[in-house]
Design a protein around this motif. Structure first.
Motif, PDB file in Angstrom:
ATOM      1  N   VAL A  29       0.848  -1.210   0.000  1.00 25.92           N
ATOM      2  CA  VAL A  29       0.000   0.000   0.000  1.00 25.92           C
ATOM      3  C   VAL A  29       0.874   1.248   0.000  1.00 25.92           C
ATOM      4  CG1 VAL A  29      -1.654   1.352   1.342  1.00 25.92           C
ATOM      5  CG2 VAL A  29      -1.981  -1.113   1.079  1.00 25.92           C
ATOM      6  N   VAL A  30       1.864   1.274   0.867  1.00 26.16           N
ATOM      7  CA  VAL A  30       2.764   2.433   0.926  1.00 26.16           C
ATOM      8  C   VAL A  30       3.492   2.603  -0.396  1.00 26.16           C
ATOM      9  CG1 VAL A  30       4.840   3.346   2.036  1.00 26.16           C
ATOM     10  CG2 VAL A  30       3.048   2.267   3.421  1.00 26.16           C
ATOM     11  N   ARG A  31       3.949   1.492  -0.976  1.00 25.39           N
ATOM     12  CA  ARG A  31       4.642   1.575  -2.263  1.00 25.39           C
ATOM     13  C   ARG A  31       3.738   2.138  -3.349  1.00 25.39           C
ATOM     14  NH1 ARG A  31       5.260  -2.052  -6.466  1.00 25.39           N
ATOM     15  NH2 ARG A  31       4.087  -3.623  -5.309  1.00 25.39           N
ATOM     16  N   SER A  32       2.468   1.728  -3.340  1.00 22.96           N
ATOM     17  CA  SER A  32       1.528   2.219  -4.349  1.00 22.96           C
ATOM     18  C   SER A  32       1.237   3.704  -4.166  1.00 22.96           C
ATOM     19  CB  SER A  32       0.226   1.415  -4.278  1.00 22.96           C
ATOM     20  OG  SER A  32       0.469   0.043  -4.547  1.00 22.96           O
ATOM     21  N   ILE A  33       1.098   4.128  -2.910  1.00 22.67           N
ATOM     22  CA  ILE A  33       0.830   5.554  -2.645  1.00 22.67           C
ATOM     23  C   ILE A  33       2.015   6.407  -3.098  1.00 22.67           C
ATOM     24  CG2 ILE A  33       0.474   7.250  -0.818  1.00 22.67           C
ATOM     25  CD1 ILE A  33      -1.063   5.115   0.736  1.00 22.67           C
ATOM     26  N   LEU A  35       4.255   5.630  -5.366  1.00 26.68           N
ATOM     27  CA  LEU A  35       4.349   5.586  -6.825  1.00 26.68           C
ATOM     28  C   LEU A  35       3.313   6.503  -7.469  1.00 26.68           C
ATOM     29  CD1 LEU A  35       5.671   4.306  -9.300  1.00 26.68           C
ATOM     30  CD2 LEU A  35       3.969   2.454  -9.162  1.00 26.68           C
ATOM     31  N   ALA A  36       2.079   6.496  -6.943  1.00 28.03           N
ATOM     32  CA  ALA A  36       1.037   7.368  -7.492  1.00 28.03           C
ATOM     33  C   ALA A  36       1.397   8.838  -7.320  1.00 28.03           C
ATOM     34  CB  ALA A  36      -0.302   7.065  -6.819  1.00 28.03           C
ATOM     35  N   HIS A  37       1.944   9.183  -6.166  1.00 27.17           N
ATOM     36  CA  HIS A  37       2.356  10.560  -5.918  1.00 27.17           C
ATOM     37  C   HIS A  37       3.508  10.955  -6.839  1.00 27.17           C
ATOM     38  CE1 HIS A  37       3.093  14.243  -3.682  1.00 27.17           C
ATOM     39  NE2 HIS A  37       4.390  13.910  -3.616  1.00 27.17           N
ATOM     40  N   HIS A  38       4.412  10.025  -7.087  1.00 25.45           N
ATOM     41  CA  HIS A  38       5.555  10.321  -7.950  1.00 25.45           C
ATOM     42  C   HIS A  38       5.111  10.540  -9.395  1.00 25.45           C
ATOM     43  CE1 HIS A  38       9.685  10.235  -9.373  1.00 25.45           C
ATOM     44  NE2 HIS A  38       9.339   9.312 -10.285  1.00 25.45           N
ATOM     45  N   LEU A  39       4.093   9.784  -9.833  1.00 25.51           N
ATOM     46  CA  LEU A  39       3.603   9.917 -11.202  1.00 25.51           C
ATOM     47  C   LEU A  39       2.549  11.005 -11.340  1.00 25.51           C
ATOM     48  CD1 LEU A  39       3.316   6.119 -12.142  1.00 25.51           C
ATOM     49  CD2 LEU A  39       5.138   7.717 -12.758  1.00 25.51           C
ATOM     50  N   GLY A  40       2.174  11.658 -10.254  1.00 29.73           N
ATOM     51  CA  GLY A  40       1.178  12.723 -10.292  1.00 29.73           C
ATOM     52  C   GLY A  40      -0.234  12.223 -10.469  1.00 29.73           C
ATOM     53  N   ARG A  41      -0.497  10.991 -10.080  1.00 28.87           N
ATOM     54  CA  ARG A  41      -1.836  10.418 -10.210  1.00 28.87           C
ATOM     55  C   ARG A  41      -2.581  10.464  -8.872  1.00 28.87           C
ATOM     56  NH1 ARG A  41      -0.343   4.864 -13.550  1.00 28.87           N
ATOM     57  NH2 ARG A  41       0.498   5.882 -15.437  1.00 28.87           N
ATOM     58  N   THR A  42      -3.882  10.384  -8.967  1.00 24.46           N
ATOM     59  CA  THR A  42      -4.715  10.338  -7.762  1.00 24.46           C
ATOM     60  C   THR A  42      -4.839   8.888  -7.301  1.00 24.46           C
ATOM     61  OG1 THR A  42      -5.988  12.257  -8.503  1.00 24.46           O
ATOM     62  CG2 THR A  42      -6.958  10.889  -6.757  1.00 24.46           C
ATOM     63  N   PHE A  43      -4.521   8.671  -6.042  1.00 28.05           N
ATOM     64  CA  PHE A  43      -4.607   7.308  -5.517  1.00 28.05           C
ATOM     65  C   PHE A  43      -6.059   6.992  -5.181  1.00 28.05           C
ATOM     66  CE2 PHE A  43      -4.411   4.106  -2.146  1.00 28.05           C
ATOM     67  CZ  PHE A  43      -3.615   3.154  -2.762  1.00 28.05           C
ATOM     68  N   VAL A  44      -6.576   5.878  -5.704  1.00 27.16           N
ATOM     69  CA  VAL A  44      -7.964   5.459  -5.494  1.00 27.16           C
ATOM     70  C   VAL A  44      -8.006   4.498  -4.312  1.00 27.16           C
ATOM     71  CG1 VAL A  44      -9.993   4.389  -6.519  1.00 27.16           C
ATOM     72  CG2 VAL A  44      -8.406   5.697  -7.962  1.00 27.16           C
ATOM     73  N   TRP A  45      -8.528   4.981  -3.201  1.00 24.75           N
ATOM     74  CA  TRP A  45      -8.550   4.162  -1.982  1.00 24.75           C
ATOM     75  C   TRP A  45      -9.488   2.966  -2.107  1.00 24.75           C
ATOM     76  CZ3 TRP A  45      -5.130   4.690   1.846  1.00 24.75           C
ATOM     77  CH2 TRP A  45      -4.405   5.892   1.901  1.00 24.75           C
ATOM     78  N   ARG A  46     -10.550   3.126  -2.925  1.00 22.27           N
ATOM     79  CA  ARG A  46     -11.475   2.003  -3.089  1.00 22.27           C
ATOM     80  C   ARG A  46     -10.789   0.801  -3.731  1.00 22.27           C
ATOM     81  NH1 ARG A  46     -16.516   3.697  -6.404  1.00 22.27           N
ATOM     82  NH2 ARG A  46     -14.850   4.489  -7.755  1.00 22.27           N
TER      83      ARG A  46
END
Length: 396
Positions: A29-33, A35-46
């Motif tokens: 989960v931390v890795r995905s968050i 990565l999403a922040h690094h790529l400028g994407r919105t992380f979808v919690w659902r």
């Protein structure tokens, strides 16, 4: 405690297993968050419901099956064991791929108003599926390695404890055998002396010797079978023995003590001095008609306890240690470079010497010295043991 916990000797094993998969899920989960922040994407919690929650929930359920599979195969031949677990890794990976998809759909239907992905879409082959299968196989091998390592560790630990228990039992049996071997010879001499006193009508002396003999036997037989006793306890038994021998030899025996006060609380193996003193009488003092001397001395030398028994009279034993001249007659036992077993024990007489050496080898391995010096007018037996304090003193 279930069978799994008994085998691995870890009552909380299932809890640790659940914690392991939870930590892996949190790391993903931390890795995905990040990565999403690094790529400028919105992380979808659902999306967490489908991955990694469903993914690692499936891993956790499969790990329970892996435990059962390991228990059923742990005693097989290595070849069959490896073959079965290679096949198990393949099945594990495929079942995880299908199972995680099914669980993801069920969780989304339970917690979300609308499914994020249909089951058919999740089970469609795409390039990342191969990587997921390899990752599942790696986790299978990792989990198998951990539980197999834990199993082997506790097997070796149990084997070591069992060997130590057998060693302790052997030491106790050897100590008991030493007592049995010593007492008949000593009793014969003591009773023979009492008989001569009665015939000579020395009734008070005979009564005193009977009382002393009774006290000594009572003390010897009632002693606990501990691996170590204080030197004070050992000396008390030796003094009782010498009181009786002094009556036997009467005016032609001088007993000298040179006991350092700081040595009395130190711990020594039980009956470590008694055989040496008995051998001094049997093979030295009893073989001379001249006035005899027995001297017992103790001291501390560096980190060693020094115990010495000197007797006047002829030599108690012959020595065969290689490189030792009979004039010096010094036998070094227990050093780190010992002579071969056939050469390291004193030959000739003396059950006491042989048993003492065997017991010291078991208790101290190479960390002691047993030395015999043939001096002018007598024999000196010297023991150098590692200092061993009583528990109370050790914690003071």
């Amino acid at each position: 405690m279930n069978r799994l916990a008994r085998i691995f000797q870890l009552p909380g094993l299932l809890w640790y297993n659940a914690l392991f998969w939870t930590l892996l899920a949190c790391l993903d989960v931390v890795r995905s968050i990040v990565l999403a922040h690094h790529l400028g994407r919105t992380f979808v919690w659902r999306g967490l419901i489908g991955w990694p929650l469903a993914d690692y929930l499936t891993y956790w359920l499969l790990s329970l099956l892996l435990f059962s599979f390991y228990l059923s195969t742990r005693k097989l031949h290595r070849g069959w064991w490896a073959l079965l677990h290679v096949g198990g890794a393949v099945v594990y990976a495929v079942v995880h791929w299908v199972g995680s998809a099914v669980i993801a759909v069920l969780l989304e239907r339970l917690f979300l108003s609308q499914e994020l992905q249909a089951l058919g879409t999740l089970l469609t082959w795409h390039p990342t599926v191969g990587a997921d299968l390899l990752y599942s196989g790696f986790l299978y091998a990792l989990s198998l390695g951990l539980i197999a390592g834990l199993d082997v560790y506790h097997r070796l630990k149990d084997r070591s404890l069992h060997a130590l228990e057998l060693e302790n039992r052997l030491t106790q049996a050897q100590l008991q055998a030493l007592r049995i071997q010593m007492n008949p010879h000593f009793l014969f001499n003591a009773l023979n002396t009492i008989t001569m006193m009665v015939r000579a009508r020395k009734n008070p002396e005979a009564v005193n010797m009977i009382v002393g003999l009774s006290d000594m036997l009572r003390s010897s037989l009632s002693r606990e079978t501990r691996p170590f006793v204080t030197l004070r306890e050992e000396m008390a038994l030796v003094e009782q023995y010498l009181t009786i021998e002094a009556v036997r030899f009467q005016d032609r025996l001088t007993i000298e003590y040179d006991i350092a006060a700081e040595t009395l609380p130190l711990q020594v193996p039980p009956l470590v001095l008694q055989p040496l003193v008995e051998n001094a009488f049997k093979h030295g003092i009893a073989k001379t008609l001249d006035h005899a001397t027995l001297r017992i001395a103790t001291s501390v030398r560096g980190q060693q306890l020094v115990l010495e028994v000197f007797n006047s009279g002829p030599g108690a034993v012959r020595t065969r240690a290689s490189g030792v001249h009979p004039a010096q007659a010094s036998t070094l036992l227990g050093s780190r470079q010992r002579a071969p077993a056939s050469e390291e024990r004193p030959e000739g007489h003396g059950i006491g010497y042989r048993n003492t050496i065997d017991r010291l080898l078991r208790l101290y391995q190479a960390n002691f010295k047993f030395q015999i010096y043939h001096q002018e007018g007598g024999v000196l037996v010297q023991l150098l043991l590692p200092l061993r304090e009583t528990p109370a003193e050790a914690h003071a």
